[in-house]
Design a protein around this motif. Sequence first.
Motif, short mmCIF file in Angstrom:
data_model
loop_
_atom_site.label_atom_id
_atom_site.label_comp_id
_atom_site.label_asym_id
_atom_site.label_seq_id
_atom_site.Cartn_x
_atom_site.Cartn_y
_atom_site.Cartn_z
N MET A 1 48.03 37.75 17.28
CA MET A 1 46.87 38.21 16.45
C MET A 1 46.11 39.35 17.40
O MET A 1 45.43 40.42 16.95
N ILE A 2 46.35 39.27 18.64
CA ILE A 2 45.67 40.36 19.64
C ILE A 2 46.86 41.01 20.20
O ILE A 2 46.63 41.69 21.17
N HIS A 3 48.13 41.21 19.81
CA HIS A 3 49.21 41.84 20.27
C HIS A 3 49.60 41.60 21.67
O HIS A 3 49.91 42.24 22.69
N LEU A 4 49.34 40.35 22.23
CA LEU A 4 49.49 40.06 23.53
C LEU A 4 50.98 39.06 23.57
O LEU A 4 51.09 38.26 23.05
N ARG A 5 52.05 39.77 23.99
CA ARG A 5 53.21 39.25 24.00
C ARG A 5 53.56 38.34 25.26
O ARG A 5 54.20 37.37 24.88
N SER A 6 52.82 38.73 26.48
CA SER A 6 53.07 37.74 27.62
C SER A 6 52.12 38.01 28.57
O SER A 6 51.44 39.12 28.77
N ASN A 7 51.75 36.99 29.14
CA ASN A 7 50.75 37.11 30.55
C ASN A 7 51.27 36.05 31.37
O ASN A 7 51.45 34.73 31.08
N ALA A 8 51.48 36.48 32.59
CA ALA A 8 52.04 35.53 33.85
C ALA A 8 51.10 35.94 34.89
O ALA A 8 50.50 36.87 35.28
N VAL A 9 50.99 34.63 35.72
CA VAL A 9 50.27 34.73 37.02
C VAL A 9 51.02 34.15 38.23
O VAL A 9 51.75 33.11 38.01
N SER A 10 50.60 34.74 39.37
CA SER A 10 51.39 34.16 40.49
C SER A 10 50.37 34.25 41.48
O SER A 10 49.68 35.28 41.75
N LEU A 11 49.94 33.00 42.19
CA LEU A 11 48.85 32.94 42.99
C LEU A 11 49.38 32.09 44.32
O LEU A 11 49.85 31.32 44.29
N ASP A 12 48.76 32.71 45.42
CA ASP A 12 48.98 32.03 46.73
C ASP A 12 47.71 31.57 47.42
O ASP A 12 46.67 32.32 47.41
N TYR A 13 47.83 30.33 48.02
CA TYR A 13 46.75 29.64 48.67
C TYR A 13 47.32 29.61 50.27
O TYR A 13 48.57 29.62 50.48
N ALA A 14 46.10 29.91 51.25
CA ALA A 14 46.82 29.54 52.67
C ALA A 14 45.47 29.05 53.39
O ALA A 14 44.30 29.27 53.05
N PRO A 15 45.68 28.47 54.50
CA PRO A 15 44.63 27.90 55.43
C PRO A 15 43.79 29.09 56.04
O PRO A 15 44.49 29.89 56.69
N VAL A 16 42.82 28.89 56.16
CA VAL A 16 41.71 29.76 56.98
C VAL A 16 40.97 29.06 58.06
O VAL A 16 40.31 28.10 57.65
N LYS A 17 41.17 29.25 59.26
CA LYS A 17 40.40 28.46 60.28
C LYS A 17 39.08 29.18 60.68
O LYS A 17 38.83 30.23 60.74
N PHE A 18 38.28 28.12 60.87
CA PHE A 18 36.77 28.58 61.36
C PHE A 18 36.53 27.80 62.49
O PHE A 18 35.92 26.72 62.42
N PRO A 19 36.89 28.29 63.61
CA PRO A 19 36.76 27.65 64.98
C PRO A 19 35.58 26.81 65.28
O PRO A 19 35.45 25.81 66.07
N SER A 20 34.51 27.69 65.12
CA SER A 20 33.08 27.16 65.86
C SER A 20 32.88 25.74 65.08
O SER A 20 32.04 25.02 65.41
N ARG A 21 33.19 25.67 64.13
CA ARG A 21 33.05 24.35 63.27
C ARG A 21 34.25 23.43 62.99
O ARG A 21 34.03 22.11 62.45
#
Length: 312
Positions: A254-274
């Motif tokens: 109905m909206i001419h959307l044939r495909s949609n794909a997502v690729s998503l990465d997560y990673a650790p972020v260090k906050f040393p003072s806490r």
Amino acid sequence: MRPDPEVGDRLKTRNKGRVLLSLLVILTCVALGPVMRAASGAASDRTEGRETPVATASPKNQGLHWDPPNTDVPLASISPNPTCSLPEVLAQAAARAEELIASLQNFNAQERIQYEELDDFNNPVESRTARFDYLVDLAQRKDGLVVRETRNGGKGVDSLPDVMQDAGLPALALIFHPIYQGDYDMRCEGSDQRDGQAAWVVHFQQRKDKPARTRAFRAPNAHYPAKLKGRAWISADSGQILHIETNLVESIAMIHLRSNAVSLDYAPVKFPSRNVTIWLPQSAETFSDFGGSRYVVQHTFTDFQLFSVEAK
């Protein structure tokens, strides 16, 4: 899962004749139409200073190309040993998804958005870039989660064309939150390595007997829930979602959307003072085949700052 009206109002297109697609990812939005100058409503007051990490993971920095994930194709790298205990993996992933709600609200970052439109032969037609100050606000309600993003201080925003706009992608791992796990059939495909870490690969697909609550596409006068399928790489040690990929179960004619794909990465972020390490989104790419054109949009997050949150 109902869209937050404050978000919806801000995403209405000025041109009523143009199709507007809003992609709701755990109640967040993506639009095809005029680029958002500043998206979404007010975030929580963040009152107790900021802390920047010593170092963050390096985001992807490369030219965009059409390479959407296909989560139906078997992975040659997957091993059936050791044996995966799906209930234990999902319990760990649910706990980490609940932690992600707090983590996403306790940081802001610099977001770089790179857009590319491709022709039928996957040659670049147009490429643009913009930068924003980015933060996200989440709230839990009886019927689900409300996710709102804020993008301020955009650099290069005026140069962006009308694009498939992604918002809320960092929250996509909330598919594994206890509220939403039951919407999907899930199975463990086996063990794999992801960025040097042992990981379980979990395949998920929208259940036929459950409403599609995670994502929807919205035209000016209609709302089209989208059924998702995909894979997630989940740390075998901690249950952290390391990487997630999604496809549509079916196109939306109905909206001419044939495909949609997502690729998503997560990673650790260090906050040393806490003395704290927080898993945060690092990069995301979307691939959309819509209305006779193909679009690739890449988001990278850098310069993370940690907040304390005071609810009012």
